[in-house]
Design an enzyme around this catalytic site. Structure first.
Site, PDB file in Angstrom:
ATOM      1  N   GLN A   1       0.846  -1.195   0.000  1.00 13.85           N
ATOM      2  CA  GLN A   1       0.000   0.000   0.000  1.00 13.85           C
ATOM      3  C   GLN A   1       0.880   1.243   0.000  1.00 13.85           C
ATOM      4  O   GLN A   1       1.886   1.293   0.700  1.00 13.85           O
ATOM      5  CB  GLN A   1      -0.886  -0.021   1.250  1.00 13.85           C
ATOM      6  CG  GLN A   1      -1.806   1.160   1.410  1.00 13.85           C
ATOM      7  CD  GLN A   1      -2.702   1.007   2.642  1.00 13.85           C
ATOM      8  OE1 GLN A   1      -3.171  -0.073   2.957  1.00 13.85           O
ATOM      9  NE2 GLN A   1      -2.935   2.108   3.333  1.00 13.85           N
TER      10      GLN A   1
ATOM     11  N   ASN B   1       0.638   5.438   0.650  1.00 16.77           N
ATOM     12  CA  ASN B   1      -0.173   6.514   1.208  1.00 16.77           C
ATOM     13  C   ASN B   1       0.515   7.829   0.898  1.00 16.77           C
ATOM     14  O   ASN B   1       1.743   7.913   0.934  1.00 16.77           O
ATOM     15  CB  ASN B   1      -0.318   6.370   2.726  1.00 16.77           C
ATOM     16  CG  ASN B   1      -0.999   5.078   3.114  1.00 16.77           C
ATOM     17  OD1 ASN B   1      -1.916   4.625   2.451  1.00 16.77           O
ATOM     18  ND2 ASN B   1      -0.544   4.478   4.191  1.00 16.77           N
TER      19      ASN B   1
ATOM     20  N   HIS C   1       1.929   7.542  15.409  1.00 14.16           N
ATOM     21  CA  HIS C   1       1.003   6.460  15.099  1.00 14.16           C
ATOM     22  C   HIS C   1       1.739   5.126  14.937  1.00 14.16           C
ATOM     23  O   HIS C   1       2.893   5.091  14.546  1.00 14.16           O
ATOM     24  CB  HIS C   1       0.271   6.751  13.785  1.00 14.16           C
ATOM     25  CG  HIS C   1      -0.438   8.064  13.776  1.00 14.16           C
ATOM     26  ND1 HIS C   1      -0.435   8.887  12.684  1.00 14.16           N
ATOM     27  CD2 HIS C   1      -1.167   8.713  14.732  1.00 14.16           C
ATOM     28  CE1 HIS C   1      -1.134   9.973  12.943  1.00 14.16           C
ATOM     29  NE2 HIS C   1      -1.582   9.897  14.186  1.00 14.16           N
TER      30      HIS C   1
ATOM     31  N   LYS D   1       7.137   1.016   7.292  1.00 13.98           N
ATOM     32  CA  LYS D   1       6.879   2.155   6.411  1.00 13.98           C
ATOM     33  C   LYS D   1       8.183   2.641   5.802  1.00 13.98           C
ATOM     34  O   LYS D   1       9.202   2.717   6.485  1.00 13.98           O
ATOM     35  CB  LYS D   1       6.245   3.303   7.192  1.00 13.98           C
ATOM     36  CG  LYS D   1       4.886   2.982   7.769  1.00 13.98           C
ATOM     37  CD  LYS D   1       4.364   4.130   8.615  1.00 13.98           C
ATOM     38  CE  LYS D   1       3.006   3.789   9.219  1.00 13.98           C
ATOM     39  NZ  LYS D   1       2.525   4.877  10.097  1.00 13.98           N
TER      40      LYS D   1
END
Length: 182
Positions: A46, A48, A61, A71
């Protein structure tokens, strides 16, 4: 692509090979084969992207297992102070933080593995941030830590009294009360 270790195990900065000429520049931000050569075997699923104004602070977060996310963060436009906090209870650097300025100009990327909280503040007029994730977002597993936690005492490179923070981030618990399951 060059890998630059940090003082926190598994948290690394990546510096791409940038090719510049009279037209501009070119670089590979991600190449699975080259990442594997560096020992980074991550299957990203994914992407973002966010746009934020100066003074915006997003974070801190994380997602708990089994939906924890690695990430790979980079800035497409502008400049941010990017921060990762080690939440791995068995780590010698548990509770320690690492901050780095990421910008469109320096083209650096930060690889934040499972077990870390992550956030950033916007230092430029605006910033566009892109990050790849190896796990899909799962609302039930999300967690966070208040950005102005006195124990962490993070230097966000800005005046926190003027920070633009979401309502959701304003009610996050302090570090000592976070629900991290790492």
């Amino acid at each position: 692509m060059k890998l630059e270790p940090t003082f926190i195990n598994d948290l690394v900065v990546l510096n791409p090979a940038v090719f510049e000429d009279e037209r501009g520049y070119f670089f590979e931000a991600y190449n699975k084969s080259k990442f594997l050569d560096l020992g980074i075997a991550i299957d990203f699923v994914q992407d973002n992207q966010s746009f934020s104004k100066r003074g915006t602070l997003r974070g801190l977060h994380y997602q708990n297992p089994p939906y924890a996310q690695t990430k790979l963060i980079r800035v497409l436009q502008g400049e941010i102070m990017d921060v990762a906090v080690d939440l791995r209870k068995d780590s010698p650097t548990y509770g320690q933080q690492f901050g780095i300025v990421l910008s469109a100009e320096n083209k650096k990327q930060l690889l934040v593995p499972h077990g870390f909280a992550h956030g950033f503040s916007v230092l430029s007029e605006t910033a566009v941030v892109l990050y790849k994730c190896d796990q899909f977002y799962n609302k039930e597993s999300e967690g966070g830590i208040r950005f102005d936690d006195p124990t962490l005492n993070i230097d966000w490179g800005m005046d926190l009294a003027a920070a633009i923070v979401s309502e959701k981030d304003l009610i996050l618990p302090h570090f000592e009360n976070c629900n991290s399951q790492f």
